[in-house]
Design an enzyme around this catalytic site. Structure first.
Site, PDB file in Angstrom:
ATOM      1  N   ASP A 110       1.675 -15.047 -10.147  1.00 26.77           N
ATOM      2  CA  ASP A 110       1.929 -16.278 -10.894  1.00 26.77           C
ATOM      3  C   ASP A 110       3.129 -16.050 -11.813  1.00 26.77           C
ATOM      4  OD1 ASP A 110       1.677 -18.681 -12.402  1.00 26.77           O
ATOM      5  OD2 ASP A 110      -0.456 -18.762 -11.970  1.00 26.77           O
TER       6      ASP A 110
ATOM      7  N   ARG B 276       5.755 -31.709  -8.406  1.00 25.42           N
ATOM      8  CA  ARG B 276       6.064 -31.653  -9.829  1.00 25.42           C
ATOM      9  C   ARG B 276       6.784 -30.360 -10.155  1.00 25.42           C
ATOM     10  NH1 ARG B 276       3.183 -27.930 -12.640  1.00 25.42           N
ATOM     11  NH2 ARG B 276       0.998 -27.481 -12.136  1.00 25.42           N
TER      12      ARG B 276
ATOM     13  N   ASN C  34       7.300 -26.829 -12.167  1.00 22.23           N
ATOM     14  CA  ASN C  34       6.357 -25.764 -12.521  1.00 22.23           C
ATOM     15  C   ASN C  34       7.038 -24.793 -13.485  1.00 22.23           C
ATOM     16  OD1 ASN C  34       3.725 -24.698 -12.310  1.00 22.23           O
ATOM     17  ND2 ASN C  34       4.431 -23.119 -10.901  1.00 22.23           N
TER      18      ASN C  34
ATOM     19  N   ASN D  63       7.168 -20.179  -8.784  1.00 16.95           N
ATOM     20  CA  ASN D  63       6.471 -19.762 -10.001  1.00 16.95           C
ATOM     21  C   ASN D  63       7.357 -18.871 -10.858  1.00 16.95           C
ATOM     22  OD1 ASN D  63       4.107 -19.817 -11.673  1.00 16.95           O
ATOM     23  ND2 ASN D  63       2.880 -19.980  -9.824  1.00 16.95           N
TER      24      ASN D  63
ATOM     25  N   ASP E 286      -0.125 -31.722  -3.106  1.00 17.83           N
ATOM     26  CA  ASP E 286      -1.071 -31.697  -1.989  1.00 17.83           C
ATOM     27  C   ASP E 286      -0.815 -30.408  -1.214  1.00 17.83           C
ATOM     28  OD1 ASP E 286       1.366 -32.417  -0.817  1.00 17.83           O
ATOM     29  OD2 ASP E 286       0.798 -34.516  -0.647  1.00 17.83           O
TER      30      ASP E 286
END
Length: 266
Positions: A167, A71, A73, A119, A91
């Site tokens: 992050d 997906r 981010n 990120n 996964d």
């Protein structure tokens, strides 16, 4: 609160207590948006929303092929207002995640195709450097960037975090980076040459992203998460999932609005 400089440690305040003064409100703990992964705004107030695998435009711009366990981010606009977004695996990471730039005609330019968990993205104050995070190896990378031409230089390792996962990030007016460290309950400030320059702590282990807010862009807004916290850890950190504000004694940079047009439209 005191400024964040040198080895100063600053504690942030939950916006539940400051929403009236700041205009920010704290959502219910653990509240999420079902489809949106990143959102940017144009100068006219139009929104570009990254869904799970596509940009939610009309027609949709697909970035992740249908059926893949991946997906979108984190995403951000470059100094020219062009949108960049990365992906993560749903996964086990396999080192095949991507960072792409969505050009104004809707086409995709791939900057990276060997990431584990793409990120945070941010640019230096003069716009000539792009910082990007690959969380799972704990890497912050940097490369030259020309927003006018789209030219991108080779990337290099700028910083490696060993005690948590980097992050989200942002850059202040002095060119220092502010990086949210998942698992550490901290936002760390680094000089342009990657030396530690301060720490903001929050009573929530999973700090996820960071941005400057307020009329003077001098308040640090910190997001946190409840994901992957056990019941006992949630009980120990009941403010997890909330927003926090910190006065850090330095101003941030304005976010570049999305320039459009909407990908896929004529």
């Amino acid at each position: 609160m005191s400024g964040c400089s040198g080895s100063t440690s600053t504690r942030a305040r939950c916006t539940r207590d400051a929403s009236t003064a700041t205009g920010w409100s704290s959502p219910a703990r653990g509240a999420t948006t079902a489809r949106s992964r990143a959102v940017v705004c144009s100068a006219a107030g139009e929104l570009l929303v990254a869904g799970a695998q596509t940009l939610l435009t009309n027609p949709q711009t697909r970035i992740v092929p249908a059926g893949e366990r991946r997906r979108l981010n984190d995403g951000a606009c470059d100094p020219a207002g062009v949108f960049l977004v990365g992906t993560l695996a749903l996964d086990d990471p396999r080192g095949t995640e991507i960072l792409v730039r969505v050009e104004r005609d809707g086409s995709l330019t791939t900057l990276d195709d060997d990431l584990n968990l793409s990120n945070g993205l941010a640019w230096s104050p003069d716009g000539t450097l792009l910082y990007s995070i690959d969380s799972v190896p704990g890497l912050v990378r940097v490369r030259s960037y020309d927003a006018a031409t789209g030219a991108v230089g080779p990337r290099r390792e700028w910083l490696r975090i060993a005690d948590g996962l980097p992050d989200g990030l942002c850059v202040d007016a002095e060119g220092h980076l502010w990086i949210a460290i998942w698992g550490a309950g901290e936002v760390r400030r680094f000089t342009p040459d990657a030396r530690p320059a301060g720490v903001v702590t929050v009573p929530a282990p999973h700090t996820t992203s960071v941005a400057f807010a307020g009329p003077g862009l001098n308040r640090l807004l910190i997001t946190t998460a409840t994901a992957h916290l056990s019941a006992s850890r949630l009980a120990a950190y009941p403010l997890s999932g909330r927003l926090f504000l910190a006065d850090v004694g330095v101003a941030g940079l304005p976010v570049t609005p999305w320039a459009g047009p909407t990908p896929g439209e004529t």
